[in-house]
Structure formats: structure tokens, C-alpha cells
Write a protein that holds these residues in place. Sequence first.
Motif, PDB file in Angstrom:
ATOM      1  N   ILE A 130      10.148   1.023  -3.777  1.00 43.03           N
ATOM      2  CA  ILE A 130       9.699   2.221  -3.759  1.00 43.03           C
ATOM      3  C   ILE A 130      10.316   3.101  -4.789  1.00 43.03           C
ATOM      4  N   THR A 131       9.890   3.516  -5.800  1.00 42.08           N
ATOM      5  CA  THR A 131      10.334   4.497  -6.755  1.00 42.08           C
ATOM      6  C   THR A 131       9.285   5.663  -7.104  1.00 42.08           C
ATOM      7  N   PRO A 132       9.853   6.729  -7.307  1.00 35.50           N
ATOM      8  CA  PRO A 132       8.763   7.699  -7.611  1.00 35.50           C
ATOM      9  C   PRO A 132       7.659   7.336  -8.643  1.00 35.50           C
ATOM     10  N   GLU A 133       8.019   6.343  -9.495  1.00 35.19           N
ATOM     11  CA  GLU A 133       7.059   5.845 -10.581  1.00 35.19           C
ATOM     12  C   GLU A 133       6.030   4.965  -9.840  1.00 35.19           C
ATOM     13  N   SER A 134       6.438   4.206  -8.667  1.00 35.99           N
ATOM     14  CA  SER A 134       5.681   3.262  -8.114  1.00 35.99           C
ATOM     15  C   SER A 134       4.703   3.438  -7.081  1.00 35.99           C
ATOM     16  N   LEU A 135       4.744   4.777  -6.605  1.00 33.60           N
ATOM     17  CA  LEU A 135       3.844   5.198  -5.481  1.00 33.60           C
ATOM     18  C   LEU A 135       2.402   5.056  -5.679  1.00 33.60           C
ATOM     19  N   THR A 136       1.786   4.735  -4.574  1.00 34.22           N
ATOM     20  CA  THR A 136       0.543   4.411  -4.465  1.00 34.22           C
ATOM     21  C   THR A 136      -0.231   5.106  -3.524  1.00 34.22           C
ATOM     22  N   PHE A 137       0.499   6.001  -2.964  1.00 34.97           N
ATOM     23  CA  PHE A 137      -0.015   6.847  -1.730  1.00 34.97           C
ATOM     24  C   PHE A 137       0.238   8.483  -2.009  1.00 34.97           C
ATOM     25  N   GLU A 138      -0.673   9.192  -1.674  1.00 35.29           N
ATOM     26  CA  GLU A 138      -0.744  10.497  -1.897  1.00 35.29           C
ATOM     27  C   GLU A 138       0.104  11.609  -0.909  1.00 35.29           C
ATOM     28  N   MET A 139       0.006  11.200   0.332  1.00 35.50           N
ATOM     29  CA  MET A 139       0.477  12.107   1.542  1.00 35.50           C
ATOM     30  C   MET A 139       1.209  11.392   2.412  1.00 35.50           C
ATOM     31  N   HIS A 198       0.739  -1.317   0.078  1.00 38.30           N
ATOM     32  CA  HIS A 198       0.011  -0.169  -0.097  1.00 38.30           C
ATOM     33  C   HIS A 198       0.831   1.064  -0.025  1.00 38.30           C
ATOM     34  N   TRP A 199       2.108   1.286  -0.100  1.00 39.43           N
ATOM     35  CA  TRP A 199       3.069   2.264  -0.362  1.00 39.43           C
ATOM     36  C   TRP A 199       3.134   2.099  -1.635  1.00 39.43           C
ATOM     37  N   SER A 200       3.751   0.987  -2.416  1.00 39.71           N
ATOM     38  CA  SER A 200       4.119   0.915  -3.668  1.00 39.71           C
ATOM     39  C   SER A 200       3.721   0.002  -4.306  1.00 39.71           C
ATOM     40  N   ARG A 201       3.339   0.125  -5.634  1.00 38.49           N
ATOM     41  CA  ARG A 201       2.835  -1.046  -6.636  1.00 38.49           C
ATOM     42  C   ARG A 201       3.945  -2.138  -6.829  1.00 38.49           C
ATOM     43  N   ARG A 202       4.957  -1.789  -6.534  1.00 41.71           N
ATOM     44  CA  ARG A 202       6.117  -2.900  -6.977  1.00 41.71           C
ATOM     45  C   ARG A 202       6.717  -3.169  -5.455  1.00 41.71           C
ATOM     46  N   ARG A 203       7.785  -4.148  -5.632  1.00 37.78           N
ATOM     47  CA  ARG A 203       8.483  -4.353  -4.097  1.00 37.78           C
ATOM     48  C   ARG A 203       9.418  -3.329  -3.840  1.00 37.78           C
ATOM     49  N   GLY A 211     -11.112  15.345   2.031  1.00 39.03           N
ATOM     50  CA  GLY A 211     -10.956  15.746   0.702  1.00 39.03           C
ATOM     51  C   GLY A 211     -10.522  14.703  -0.044  1.00 39.03           C
ATOM     52  N   PHE A 212      -9.895  14.547  -1.225  1.00 45.55           N
ATOM     53  CA  PHE A 212      -9.447  13.448  -1.808  1.00 45.55           C
ATOM     54  C   PHE A 212      -8.582  13.663  -2.933  1.00 45.55           C
ATOM     55  N   ALA A 213      -7.686  12.733  -3.285  1.00 41.42           N
ATOM     56  CA  ALA A 213      -6.807  12.910  -4.410  1.00 41.42           C
ATOM     57  C   ALA A 213      -6.141  11.519  -4.576  1.00 41.42           C
ATOM     58  N   TRP A 214      -5.886  11.086  -5.695  1.00 41.79           N
ATOM     59  CA  TRP A 214      -5.154   9.820  -6.073  1.00 41.79           C
ATOM     60  C   TRP A 214      -4.368   9.572  -7.296  1.00 41.79           C
ATOM     61  N   THR A 215      -3.847  10.898  -7.294  1.00 41.43           N
ATOM     62  CA  THR A 215      -2.683  10.930  -8.749  1.00 41.43           C
ATOM     63  C   THR A 215      -1.957   9.961  -8.809  1.00 41.43           C
ATOM     64  N   ASN A 216      -1.014   9.735  -7.508  1.00 41.81           N
ATOM     65  CA  ASN A 216       0.017   8.636  -7.569  1.00 41.81           C
ATOM     66  C   ASN A 216      -0.650   7.081  -7.739  1.00 41.81           C
ATOM     67  N   LEU A 217      -1.730   7.090  -7.119  1.00 41.64           N
ATOM     68  CA  LEU A 217      -2.292   5.887  -7.474  1.00 41.64           C
ATOM     69  C   LEU A 217      -2.920   5.350  -8.804  1.00 41.64           C
ATOM     70  N   LYS A 218      -3.354   6.528  -9.376  1.00 37.58           N
ATOM     71  CA  LYS A 218      -4.280   6.282 -10.554  1.00 37.58           C
ATOM     72  C   LYS A 218      -3.622   6.817 -11.917  1.00 37.58           C
ATOM     73  N   GLY A 219      -2.475   7.763 -11.541  1.00 36.33           N
ATOM     74  CA  GLY A 219      -2.040   8.471 -12.589  1.00 36.33           C
ATOM     75  C   GLY A 219      -2.303   9.913 -12.659  1.00 36.33           C
ATOM     76  N   THR A 220      -1.817  10.734 -13.603  1.00 41.35           N
ATOM     77  CA  THR A 220      -1.999  12.414 -13.451  1.00 41.35           C
ATOM     78  C   THR A 220      -3.337  12.329 -14.369  1.00 41.35           C
ATOM     79  N   GLY A 221      -3.895  11.275 -15.156  1.00 38.33           N
ATOM     80  CA  GLY A 221      -5.210  11.622 -15.723  1.00 38.33           C
ATOM     81  C   GLY A 221      -6.337  11.737 -14.645  1.00 38.33           C
ATOM     82  N   ALA A 222      -6.126  11.067 -13.374  1.00 39.91           N
ATOM     83  CA  ALA A 222      -6.965  11.187 -12.222  1.00 39.91           C
ATOM     84  C   ALA A 222      -6.971  12.508 -11.546  1.00 39.91           C
TER      85      ALA A 222
END
Length: 421
Positions: free
Chosen positions: A78-87, A71-76, A318-329
Motif C-alpha cells: 500500500i502506498t498513497p498512489e496504490s489505494l483503491t478505497f475511499e474511507m 481491495h485495499w491496494s492495487r499493488r502488493r 453516498g458515493f465516491a471513488w477517486t482513489n479507485l479511479k483517479g481524480t478524474g472521477a
Amino acid sequence: MSIDIKQQPSRAMFLGWVVLLWGISAGMATGQETQTSKEAVDASSLHGKALCGYQGWFRCPDDGTRSSWLHWSRRRQITPESLTFEMWPDLSEFTPEEKFAVSGFTHADGSQAYLYSSTHPKTIRRHFDWMQQYGIDGVFVQRFLVNLRQRSFDTVLEHVRTSAKETGRVYGVCYDLSGYPAERIVERLTDDWKQLVDQRKLTADDRYIHHNNRPVVFIWGLYPDRFNAEIAHQLLDFFHADGPYQATVIGGVPWTWRREDDQRWVEAFRKLDVVSPWNHGNILERRGKKIANTRMWKEELAATKEAGGEYLPVVYPGFAWTNLKGTGAKNATIDRRGGEFFWEQCVAAAKLQTGMIYVAMFDEVDEATAIFKVTNDPPQQAHFDTYEGLPSDWYLRLTGEATKLMRGDIPLTEEIPISPE
């Protein structure tokens, strides 16, 4: 926990004064004193309660769970591209053993950045200390059906149980049905509840939340587009049957629940003891600002009363999930507006006079709905939302004020009644 001044000085008394002084100093550090709630919260009723969702799903390498950065990273790693959290959580109060170094991530001053694991007993206790300090009644700890095979979620539940007892908070179980095969939901959930009741004696715990003389079970995800209504009826019939597993059921339903055409789903919604529509994403635009759509709450309350049930409004900051879903979100982002977005919902909930609210969520940094302490100085290697320069405990303080507002302990006011200074 209270201190009996009639007793002779003891270790317990000394520790009590340490806790008191720590609470005062923590309040002074934020520029405003906070009052620690030492009295145990009444666990016999939902009325008069502000309860938070508690995910408890964060894991780190070397935390003993055989997990990676769950729940911190979508991969084993953590990289700036693998983040799944916003804060990024504020770990300034954490002990070294609670902090896990994140390779390649540093703060603005070059210092190492750390994250935490939800399985650490000191971390869960710290969260409950915050609840006690800021006057928050307790939590519904999330129990995801898809994760029940992982023992670490049992560990989290046990640490929640211990921490609630030690701080006088209350807790309950919230089953989250998301992502679980529909045909297996009833068997998996009911088997788990039987185990919690029979083997762990969870509902006999004096800190477990009850309502109408029955333990409370929150079932989140009763969505008609996910499975047929017969599954919902089977679950409700199980919990409503006389016997040791009987419970008061809160149903987490979509905010469109009253538009449902399927008569069996309509009947299922009417069988719920407490209806709690998930209002995330149900917003209106007003003068260029996003506000939560609470216009239907009064009608929803009337509908639940007519069916013999009760209503539990959901509020969130509030709400945001650009790291989880991508900048399109990015368009899904809901600005907190310094707490105004949250407070507007709290006022609307207080006007209903239901006597209870559900705060979503305590620790949900994946979708930026957390109210716990978040840093304004996150690592520089990626984008993170912050509390916009407000104190890291600002939303804990606001939730404490919302609790008072809902109970009628402070006057109803459209303006946030406290200052960050």
C-alpha cells in the motif's frame, strides 16, 4: 438471544448481561442510547426487512489467505498512489489480533494506522454485533463468481453463517456476475449453489433468509449489455424448477431496465420473483445538490406487481471513488450531506410500502457507500472521505431508523428523526 429471568444465574446469563451493558455503554459513548435487538429476526420472509450488501472481500498480508492487500491496494504494497478505497474504517473497538499494520500510514497524532481482514471471525462477528445493536436485520453476503476458486470467500460465508446464528440476524447469498465470462456463468453459478445446498446444507440453516416458502438467491448483474438474455432465462429456469435447488430469485438489474427493447430481456425481467434496480448514479440536481432519482419507483413497483413479482428498492448513503479511479472521477462523487441523501431515499422507499429495502452497502469503503463505522481521523498520507465529524456509528443508527420507518414503527418524516448528539 434472550435472557430467561426465571433461570438461576448462569454463565450464559452473565454473558447476556455483559452484552447488554456493552450495548448501553456504546450508545452512551455516542451521546445517544441504542437499543440492542435481542430477539432473533424472522427468517421466513423478506417483508419487514432491511438487508445490507456485505462485500467481505478485504484481505491483508499474514491473515492466512496468501493474499496481499486485496481491495485495499492495487499493488502488493500500500502506498498513497496504490489505494483503491475511499474511507478508512474505524478500528477503535478491534482487538490487536484483528488489526494489520499499514507501513508508512499514520494518524494525525503519529500513531500507527491499521486495516482489517474480512476473513477474521472476530471481525465478522463484530459487524454482526453492530447489526444486532442498531436493529439491522442482516445481510446478503456477496459471492463473486470471479472469486469462487478462492477458499477465503468460503471462509467468509461460514463466519457470516456462524455470526448470524449467534446474533439472531439473517443472511442470504448474492451472486455477483461482474467480470465473469458469459459462456461460463450458468454452469459456475448453478454448480456452486448445488454445493451450498447439498454439502453445506446452507438453505436448511434457520438463519438463511426465505421468502414465499423458498430460500432466497440474489443474482446481481443481470445487465443486457453484458450478455444475452438466454443466460438469464437459464438461471431463472434452474431456480424455478421443482426440487432441492428451487429458490426465490431477486434480480439486481440496471436502473434503465424498463427501457429495454430486447423482448427476451423484457421476458426475463418479468420472470424475476423480486426486481431490485441498482439506482447508483441515477441522480438529479436540485438547488446545487445531488439527490437520488426515485421518481420512477412508483411506476416500477406497479410494473413488477403487474408481472406477478415484488419490488426491492435500493438505498445508499453516498458515493465516491477517486482513489479507485483517479481524480478524474471526482465529478461522480455524491455528497452524503450529513445523512440527508440517504434519508431522502429511505422516505421514498417507505412511501412505496413494499415492506423491504436493500441498503448498499454495509462495508463498501472502496466506493464510499459503507454504513459501518468509519473514522473521522484517517491517516494523513493520502486523501480519505470521512463522516464529516459525525459519530462513526451515525449511518448504522440511520439504517436502524430506516428499518423502523419502512416497517411503520415510527411516523413518516422528511427530516432525519434522530440527532448525532
